[in-house]
Design a protein around this motif. Sequence first.
Motif, short mmCIF file in Angstrom:
data_model
loop_
_atom_site.label_atom_id
_atom_site.label_comp_id
_atom_site.label_asym_id
_atom_site.label_seq_id
_atom_site.Cartn_x
_atom_site.Cartn_y
_atom_site.Cartn_z
N SER A 83 81.98 41.71 46.25
CA SER A 83 81.27 40.96 45.20
C SER A 83 82.30 40.35 44.24
O SER A 83 83.13 41.07 43.67
CB SER A 83 80.33 41.90 44.44
N SER A 85 83.18 37.35 41.06
CA SER A 85 82.72 36.42 40.03
C SER A 85 83.93 35.84 39.32
O SER A 85 85.05 36.35 39.44
CB SER A 85 81.80 37.12 39.01
N SER A 90 78.80 34.56 39.01
CA SER A 90 78.92 34.99 40.40
C SER A 90 79.42 33.86 41.30
O SER A 90 79.06 32.69 41.12
CB SER A 90 77.56 35.48 40.90
N ASN A 163 81.63 44.82 41.26
CA ASN A 163 82.04 43.41 41.25
C ASN A 163 83.45 43.25 40.70
O ASN A 163 83.84 43.93 39.74
CB ASN A 163 81.07 42.60 40.38
N ASN A 165 85.66 40.61 38.85
CA ASN A 165 85.61 39.36 38.10
C ASN A 165 87.02 38.83 37.89
O ASN A 165 87.92 39.57 37.48
CB ASN A 165 84.94 39.58 36.74
#
Length: 346
Positions: A83, A85, A90, A163, A165
Amino acid sequence: MSVIRLPIDIKSLYFNIKNDNETGHTATVATPLKQGSSIHEELAQIRNIPENINSYSRDSLISQILSKSRAAAIITDVFVFESISVNGTSVECESRFCIYIREETDPQNFHFGRQKVHYPPTLKFSDSDIDINNRKVIDAISESLCNYAFIVEAFEYDTESKNLNFDVTIVGENGIPYSKIFLNKRGVGNKFSSVFNEFADTYDSEIISLREHLGYENVSPENYMEIINRNKSVAVNRICSELNNSGFGGIRKLAEEYPYSLYDVEYSDRGKKKFVIIRFTSTKTNYFSLPYNKIKFCNDFADSVKIALVTDVNGIPNVHWYAIEDLNKMNKTINSITYTNGGEHS
């Protein structure tokens, strides 16, 4: 929500920046974690992140990485992220991103024992279980940023959502020269601000008001840019104060770090980066000019950019906010057109 922030070297991961140097000056795609007795404490938090890769794939990936190594080394840790972002938004990509830690193991090597965190865009690996392609992930990030020039300043791992990032700063148009981005990071300050200043053409509109406020003998073509730069600082500080009073965090005066950035201030709004382009005038008239590249930036990031106009900056400053839809309704004057004879302008 718990976030592990991993700051990386400022020149280690950047994209869409043109290398205008004769040699060298390529992204290092790694940040030192341990050198001698020195440990990068913040970056060391990476070892609190799960590797997210099975042992068979891990061994195969490590063998592939080390097969290209020119010095004796081991891969101590491998981290794979599904995942992704960028600046809180995202990013869709079928491939995964991989970061690993490499340690020098040759006792005869000056760098024996050194550990670095690596995140090369060239890293690509796939088997029946996993598909790692750092380049595809970076390309997806670049596309989500409309392919502007950007620098990755940190990775941020959310322990709940899993996630990763990418905390990035947009530093200019695609292809902006390296020298415009990084020279001022070596202590020379805003060396070019008077050479490439976009406010040079405002003299006719501002001179009367400036002289009324500052004294007729105190403003001239010779010191005009100095006064304009001082007024810009006043405007930037006023906007930052207003953002702070409104409860926003992550406020950063990007104009002071990168004089050619497409925006002047950034801040965080519910985990997402927002941008402010600041205009200012000594008059009480609501007018401002924007170069084409900043107009394009406003359109590309319509939901994230606002114009802040500070009028009467030398008197009682007043702030006016504009979104891109407001700009589209305003009267416009075209001040210049570039003509090119014989092919594309380069």
